[in-house]
Design a protein around this motif. Structure first.
Motif, PDB file in Angstrom:
ATOM      1  N   ALA A 423       0.821  -1.206   0.000  1.00 26.99           N
ATOM      2  CA  ALA A 423       0.000   0.000   0.000  1.00 26.99           C
ATOM      3  C   ALA A 423       0.859   1.262   0.000  1.00 26.99           C
ATOM      4  CB  ALA A 423      -0.953  -0.008   1.191  1.00 26.99           C
ATOM      5  N   PHE A 424       1.806   1.353   0.972  1.00 29.61           N
ATOM      6  CA  PHE A 424       2.625   2.558   1.111  1.00 29.61           C
ATOM      7  C   PHE A 424       4.094   2.157   1.212  1.00 29.61           C
ATOM      8  CE2 PHE A 424      -1.542   3.644   2.596  1.00 29.61           C
ATOM      9  CZ  PHE A 424      -1.736   4.965   2.238  1.00 29.61           C
ATOM     10  N   ASP A 425       4.923   2.727   0.349  1.00 23.97           N
ATOM     11  CA  ASP A 425       6.367   2.516   0.386  1.00 23.97           C
ATOM     12  C   ASP A 425       6.989   3.877   0.664  1.00 23.97           C
ATOM     13  OD1 ASP A 425       8.995   1.686   0.050  1.00 23.97           O
ATOM     14  OD2 ASP A 425       8.463   0.294  -1.549  1.00 23.97           O
ATOM     15  N   MET A 426       7.712   3.999   1.802  1.00 26.37           N
ATOM     16  CA  MET A 426       8.093   5.313   2.312  1.00 26.37           C
ATOM     17  C   MET A 426       9.608   5.439   2.450  1.00 26.37           C
ATOM     18  SD  MET A 426       4.975   6.431   2.805  1.00 26.37           S
ATOM     19  CE  MET A 426       5.435   7.952   3.601  1.00 26.37           C
ATOM     20  N   ALA A 427      10.070   6.698   2.423  1.00 25.35           N
ATOM     21  CA  ALA A 427      11.454   7.032   2.744  1.00 25.35           C
ATOM     22  C   ALA A 427      11.447   8.441   3.320  1.00 25.35           C
ATOM     23  CB  ALA A 427      12.356   6.927   1.522  1.00 25.35           C
ATOM     24  N   GLY A 428      12.648   8.981   3.581  1.00 25.10           N
ATOM     25  CA  GLY A 428      12.729  10.345   4.077  1.00 25.10           C
ATOM     26  C   GLY A 428      12.818  10.430   5.586  1.00 25.10           C
ATOM     27  N   LYS A 429      12.586  11.644   6.112  1.00 30.29           N
ATOM     28  CA  LYS A 429      12.713  11.869   7.550  1.00 30.29           C
ATOM     29  C   LYS A 429      11.667  12.864   8.026  1.00 30.29           C
ATOM     30  CE  LYS A 429      16.568  15.099   6.733  1.00 30.29           C
ATOM     31  NZ  LYS A 429      17.989  15.390   7.043  1.00 30.29           N
ATOM     32  N   ASN A 430      11.486  12.883   9.360  1.00 25.22           N
ATOM     33  CA  ASN A 430      10.475  13.747   9.971  1.00 25.22           C
ATOM     34  C   ASN A 430       9.124  13.536   9.291  1.00 25.22           C
ATOM     35  OD1 ASN A 430      12.264  15.163  11.859  1.00 25.22           O
ATOM     36  ND2 ASN A 430      13.156  16.072  10.027  1.00 25.22           N
ATOM     37  N   ALA A 431       8.635  12.301   9.391  1.00 23.01           N
ATOM     38  CA  ALA A 431       7.411  11.905   8.697  1.00 23.01           C
ATOM     39  C   ALA A 431       6.292  11.636   9.688  1.00 23.01           C
ATOM     40  CB  ALA A 431       7.669  10.657   7.854  1.00 23.01           C
ATOM     41  N   TRP A 432       5.074  12.050   9.317  1.00 28.37           N
ATOM     42  CA  TRP A 432       3.861  11.695  10.054  1.00 28.37           C
ATOM     43  C   TRP A 432       2.932  10.986   9.075  1.00 28.37           C
ATOM     44  CZ3 TRP A 432      -0.926  15.082  11.091  1.00 28.37           C
ATOM     45  CH2 TRP A 432      -1.801  14.419  11.967  1.00 28.37           C
ATOM     46  N   ILE A 433       2.685   9.693   9.336  1.00 23.58           N
ATOM     47  CA  ILE A 433       1.881   8.843   8.466  1.00 23.58           C
ATOM     48  C   ILE A 433       0.625   8.487   9.256  1.00 23.58           C
ATOM     49  CG2 ILE A 433       1.880   6.745   7.073  1.00 23.58           C
ATOM     50  CD1 ILE A 433       5.026   6.905   7.345  1.00 23.58           C
ATOM     51  N   GLU A 434      -0.483   9.139   8.961  1.00 18.98           N
ATOM     52  CA  GLU A 434      -1.637   9.183   9.856  1.00 18.98           C
ATOM     53  C   GLU A 434      -2.946   8.872   9.132  1.00 18.98           C
ATOM     54  OE1 GLU A 434      -2.551   9.692  12.973  1.00 18.98           O
ATOM     55  OE2 GLU A 434      -4.574  10.484  12.819  1.00 18.98           O
ATOM     56  N   GLY A 435      -3.743   7.959   9.723  1.00 16.88           N
ATOM     57  CA  GLY A 435      -5.126   7.790   9.328  1.00 16.88           C
ATOM     58  C   GLY A 435      -5.357   7.244   7.937  1.00 16.88           C
ATOM     59  N   ASN A 436      -4.387   6.523   7.389  1.00 20.28           N
ATOM     60  CA  ASN A 436      -4.553   5.948   6.056  1.00 20.28           C
ATOM     61  C   ASN A 436      -5.224   4.581   6.142  1.00 20.28           C
ATOM     62  OD1 ASN A 436      -2.841   8.011   4.497  1.00 20.28           O
ATOM     63  ND2 ASN A 436      -1.442   7.328   6.100  1.00 20.28           N
ATOM     64  N   SER A 437      -5.813   4.127   5.046  1.00 23.13           N
ATOM     65  CA  SER A 437      -6.483   2.824   5.034  1.00 23.13           C
ATOM     66  C   SER A 437      -6.198   2.112   3.718  1.00 23.13           C
ATOM     67  CB  SER A 437      -7.993   2.991   5.221  1.00 23.13           C
ATOM     68  OG  SER A 437      -8.550   3.806   4.190  1.00 23.13           O
ATOM     69  N   TRP A 438      -6.328   0.772   3.754  1.00 27.25           N
ATOM     70  CA  TRP A 438      -6.044  -0.046   2.574  1.00 27.25           C
ATOM     71  C   TRP A 438      -6.651  -1.425   2.784  1.00 27.25           C
ATOM     72  CZ3 TRP A 438      -2.737   1.658   6.262  1.00 27.25           C
ATOM     73  CH2 TRP A 438      -2.178   0.687   7.105  1.00 27.25           C
TER      74      TRP A 438
END
Length: 645
Positions: A423-438
Motif C-alpha cells: 500500500a505505502f512505500d516510504m522514505a525520508g525523515k520527519n514523517a507523520w503517516i496518519e489515518g490511512n487505510s487499505w
C-alpha cells in the motif's frame, strides 16, 4: 496593477478578478490549514479558455495562452465545465510533448457542486480533458506523450520551476509527471545508464533527455547519474486521473505485425511529482475500465539472480492500468540506479485525502522531509495469476508480469518474483503517516504484502517517524498482519501506535532502535521485536505513569512565511511520543498537526521539532505540545503559545 491591465488588453478575453480565490484554501479553510505558498500563485490573472481565440485547436490554444501567462509572471488557465480534447499533441515522436506547464502557470477547472471529496471514491468534475489513444488491435493504449508535465526554458530549468499545478480536472488518458533534474546524457544511446542501454533495441536512441518524460531519469550520464535539483511549490488537487499509464521503455515504439509487447511501465506512476513544497491532495485514481487481454508473441529469456528463467513461451497478459504505481512523490526514480539518497529529503511534502486503486504494485511511493501522508485510501484487488478481477472476455487464465515482457514466476531457493504489492512505500525523515487505510495486500506469486514499508532503498533509514491510526480494512490479505515496519534499516526515532495491524520490526540493523515505541494495535496483537540485542530505547508496552509536560516550547514563523517551526525540550522518560496541536486563536477546537517519536536519548537524528507547512500566513494560531502515553490525553501538555502574523 499595470501588469494586470496590460494582460487584459493583450488577451482581450481574459476573465480577471482582483478577488480571485485560491481553490485549495476554499476547500480546506484556515482551521484545517493549507500550504501558505499556494497564496503566492497569481490566481487573479486568469484566462477563460472556453473563449480563447488564439489557436486552431485545444492544444494550440493551451500552448499560446500558457506562454502569454508565463511571460507576464504566471497565472491561471481556467477551463469552465465542458470537454477539451488534445488529439493534436505531438504524441509519438521521441521529442514530442504533452500539456507542458511553465513556471508560474496553473490549470484550473470548474469546481464541482457535489461529490467533491475524493477520499470517498468519487469526484463529479464538470471539466474534462480527453487525450488520444492508439488502436493496437486487441485494445487501445495511451500515446507516449499523454502527459501533463513541466517545460524548462532559457530562464527556468526543471530545478527552479515553481508555482505550477492543476486543480478540479477530470483527466482521461494522461498521467501527470513533474520530474526532477539530473545530469543528463547527450542521448539515450550514449548516456550509458541503465534503461538507456535498451536503445540498442531501437527505443528512442537519439532522444536528448531533458527531464520532461518519465523515462528520462534513467538516461543520466554514467556512472555519476547525479541529481541536480527539483522544482518548488507544485500541486495536484481535486483531479481524477483515469485510464492512463506510462509505458515500458521496451515498447514505446509500438510493434507492428503482431509481435505484441504492450504493457505499463514498472516504475511509472499515474501522478508523479518531484520537488519541495509539494501538495498532492483530494485526487481520485479509480479502477480502469479500459483493460484488455492480449497475446504476447515475442519470447524473451532472462535468468535473474535466483536462476529463474522468464518468458520462454507465448503469454496471455492483461494490459492492466492497475499495475502501475498510484502516486509517486520524490521516490520511485531516486533509486540505486541514480545515486543513493539525493533528492529523498525535499521539504514540505503533503500527500493527503487521495483515493488510489491498485492491482498489485504500490499505491503510494513517497519521500520527503517534514512529510505528512494523511487520510489516503488504497483500494486494492489481490493480484493472483489466472484471477481476472476486471471480468474481461476471452479467457479466465492469464500470467502475471512485472512490466510486460518478463513473466512473474515462482522461484526456487526461497526466491519469489516481486510484484511490489504494497500500500505505502516510504522514505525520508520527519514523517507523520496518519489515518490511512487499505485492503488486500500481496500477490501470488510474490514475496511482499506490506502495509507501510520503509526499506534500504537508496541508502535511507527511518529518521524520526510517527505511524499512527492507520487501518487495514477487513478483506482477504496475503499478509494479514499488515506489516508496519522497516526492512534492513536503522531506526532513529519511531512511534508506531493506535494502528489496527501488527507493529513489526523486520530485518532491522542490529542494535539500532533508538527513541522507539511500538505499541500494540487496537486488535491487541503482539509486537514483534528481536531482543537478541540490547535495545534500551524501545517501549513495547504502555507506560503506567503519566508523562510530564515538555519544557521550553517555542514557535516561530519561517523567514519566507511558508511554515511555523515548533520546538521543545524533553522532560520525561515514560512518554511513547509527542503530539502537536494547533487551533485558531478564537476557536475552541484543536487540530492535531503531527505526532513525533519519544526523546529518551536526545539523538541528533530525532529532533524535538516539527515544521507546520499547513499554517497559512497572516493568521493567529495557537500551538501546544503534548507528551503522550497510550491514553493520548492532554495531561502532558506543554504551555500554549501563539504565533501572530
Amino acid at each position: 496593477m499595470n501588469k494586470i491591465i496590460f494582460s487584459f488588453t493583450l488577451f482581450n478575453v481574459c476573465v480577471l478578478s482582483l478577488y480571485a480565490q485560491n481553490p485549495i484554501a476554499d476547500y480546506y479553510g484556515l482551521n484545517e490549514g493549507y500550504p501558505s505558498w499556494t497564496d503566492e500563485i497569481r490566481w487573479q490573472n486568469k484566462i477563460n479558455m472556453a473563449d480563447y481565440p488564439f489557436g486552431k485547436n485545444d492544444f494550440e490554444k493551451f500552448e499560446h495562452a500558457r506562454d502569454s501567462l508565463h511571460r507576464y509572471g504566471g497565472g491561471v488557465l481556467f477551463y469552465p465545465g465542458g470537454e477539451y480534447t488534445f488529439e493534436d499533441i505531438p504524441a509519438d515522436h521521441p521529442n514530442g510533448r504533452g500539456l507542458m506547464l511553465k513556471s508560474g502557470v496553473v490549470i484550473l477547472g470548474q469546481q464541482p457542486e457535489k461529490d467533491k471529496n475524493a477520499h470517498e471514491g468519487k469526484l463529479s468534475l464538470p471539466t474534462v480533458f480527453r487525450f488520444p489513444y492508439k488502436d493496437i488491435g486487441p485494445g487501445e493504449v495511451p500515446h507516449p506523450w499523454n502527459i501533463i508535465g513541466l517545460m524548462p526554458d532559457d530562464k527556468y530549468e526543471l530545478k527552479n520551476i515553481k508555482n505550477v499545478g492543476l486543480a478540479w480536472i477530470d483527466i482521461q488518458g494522461a498521467t501527470i509527471y513533474f520530474g526532477a533534474q539530473f545530469s543528463w546524457g547527450e542521448t539515450y544511446a550514449s548516456s550509458g545508464a541503465w534503461y538507456s542501454k535498451r536503445a540498442e533495441f531501437g527505443i528512442w536512441p537519439d532522444r536528448i533527455p531533458d527531464g520532461t518524460h518519465p523515462i528520462d531519469p534513467f538516461a543520466g550520464t554514467s556512472p555519476e547519474k547525479k541529481f541536480i535539483g527539483a522544482g518548488n511549490s507544485l500541486f495536484v488537487f481535486g483531479c481524477k486521473v483515469r485510464d492512463a499509464a506510462v509505458h515500458n521503455p521496451k515498447i514505446i515504439d509500438y510493434s507492428e505485425g503482431g509481435d505484441f509487447k504492450y504493457h505499463t511501465y514498472k516504475f511509472g506512476a499515474r501522478i508523479s511529482i518531484y520537488g519541495s513544497n509539494v501538495f498532492v491532495a483530494n485526487n481520485l485514481l479509480p479502477k480502469s475500465n479500459k483493460n484488455f487481454m492480449y497475446e504476447q508473441k515475442t519470447a524473451i529469456t532472462r535468468t535473474d539472480h535466483c536462476n529463474q528463467v522468464f518468458g520462454t513461451e507465448n503469454s496471455l497478459l492483461i494490459y492492466d492500468y492497475g499495475k502501475t504505481f498510484g502516486i509517486d512523490v520524490n521516490k520511485s526514480f531516486f533509486n540505486d540506479c541514480i545515486n543513493k539518497n539525493d533528492g529523498y529529503f525535499q521539504e514540505g511534502v503533503v500527500v493527503r485525502d487521495n483515493y488510489v486503486y491498485n492491482h498489485g504494485s504500490k499505491g503510494f511511493d513517497v519521500s520527503g522531509n517534514w512529510l505528512v501522508v494523511m487520510n489516503n485510501h488504497n483500494e486494492r484487488d489481490y493480484l493472483e495469476e489466472g484471477v481476472d478481477v476486471y471480468n474481461l472476455p476471452g479467457s479466465d487464465e492469464w500470467e502475471l508480469t512485472l512490466d510486460g515482457y518478463f513473466q512473474s514466476v515462482q522461484g526456487g531457493n526461497g526466491c519469489l518474483s516481486d510484484n511490489l504489492a504494497r500500500a505505502f512505500d516510504m522514505a525520508g525523515k520527519n514523517a507523520w503517516i496518519e489515518g490511512n487505510s487499505w485492503n488486500n495486500l500481496g500477490s501470488n506469486p510474490g514475496n511482499d504484502g506490506e502495509s507501510i514499508l520503509s526499506q534500504r532503498h537508496g541508502g535511507t533509514d527511518i529518521l524520526s517517524w510517527a505511524v499512527t491510526h492507520n487501518t487495514l480494512l477487513p478483506s482477504y490479505s496475503y499478509a494479514n498482519t499488515g506489516y508496519l515496519c522497516g526492512y534492513d534499516v536503522h531506526n532513529y526515532g519511531m512511534l508506531v501506535a493506535w494502528n489496527n495491524t501488527k507493529s513489526t520490526v523486520g530485518n532491522r540493523k542490529a542494535g539500532d532502535l533508538v527513541d522507539c515505541a511500538f505499541i500494540p494495535g487496537t486488535k491487541s496483537e503482539r509486537v514483534l521485536i528481536d531482543y537478541s540485542v540490547n535495545d534500551p530505547d524501545v517501549l513495547s508496552k504502555c507506560p503506567d505513569d503519566k508523562p510530564a509536560p515538555p519544557l521550553n516550547v517555542e514557535i516561530k514563523r519561517s523567514s519566507n512565511g511558508n511554515y511555523v517551526e515548533i520546538s521543545w525540550k524533553d522532560n520525561t522518560d515514560n512518554e511513547i511520543g509527542y503530539r502537536i496541536d494547533r487551533k485558531m486563536a478564537e476557536a475552541d477546537e484543536w487540530v492535531t498537526i503531527a505526532y513525533r517519536p519519544r526523546q529518551s536519548t536526545q539523538h541528533a537524528m530525532n529532533e524535538a521539532k516539527w515544521k507546520d507547512y499547513l499554517a497559512p500566513y497572516k493568521n493567529n494560531y495557537v500551538y501546544r505540545v503534548v507528551a503522550v502515553n497510550c491514553a493520548n490525553n492532554e495531561t502532558g501538555a506543554g504551555k500554549w503559545l501563539s504565533v501572530q502574523e
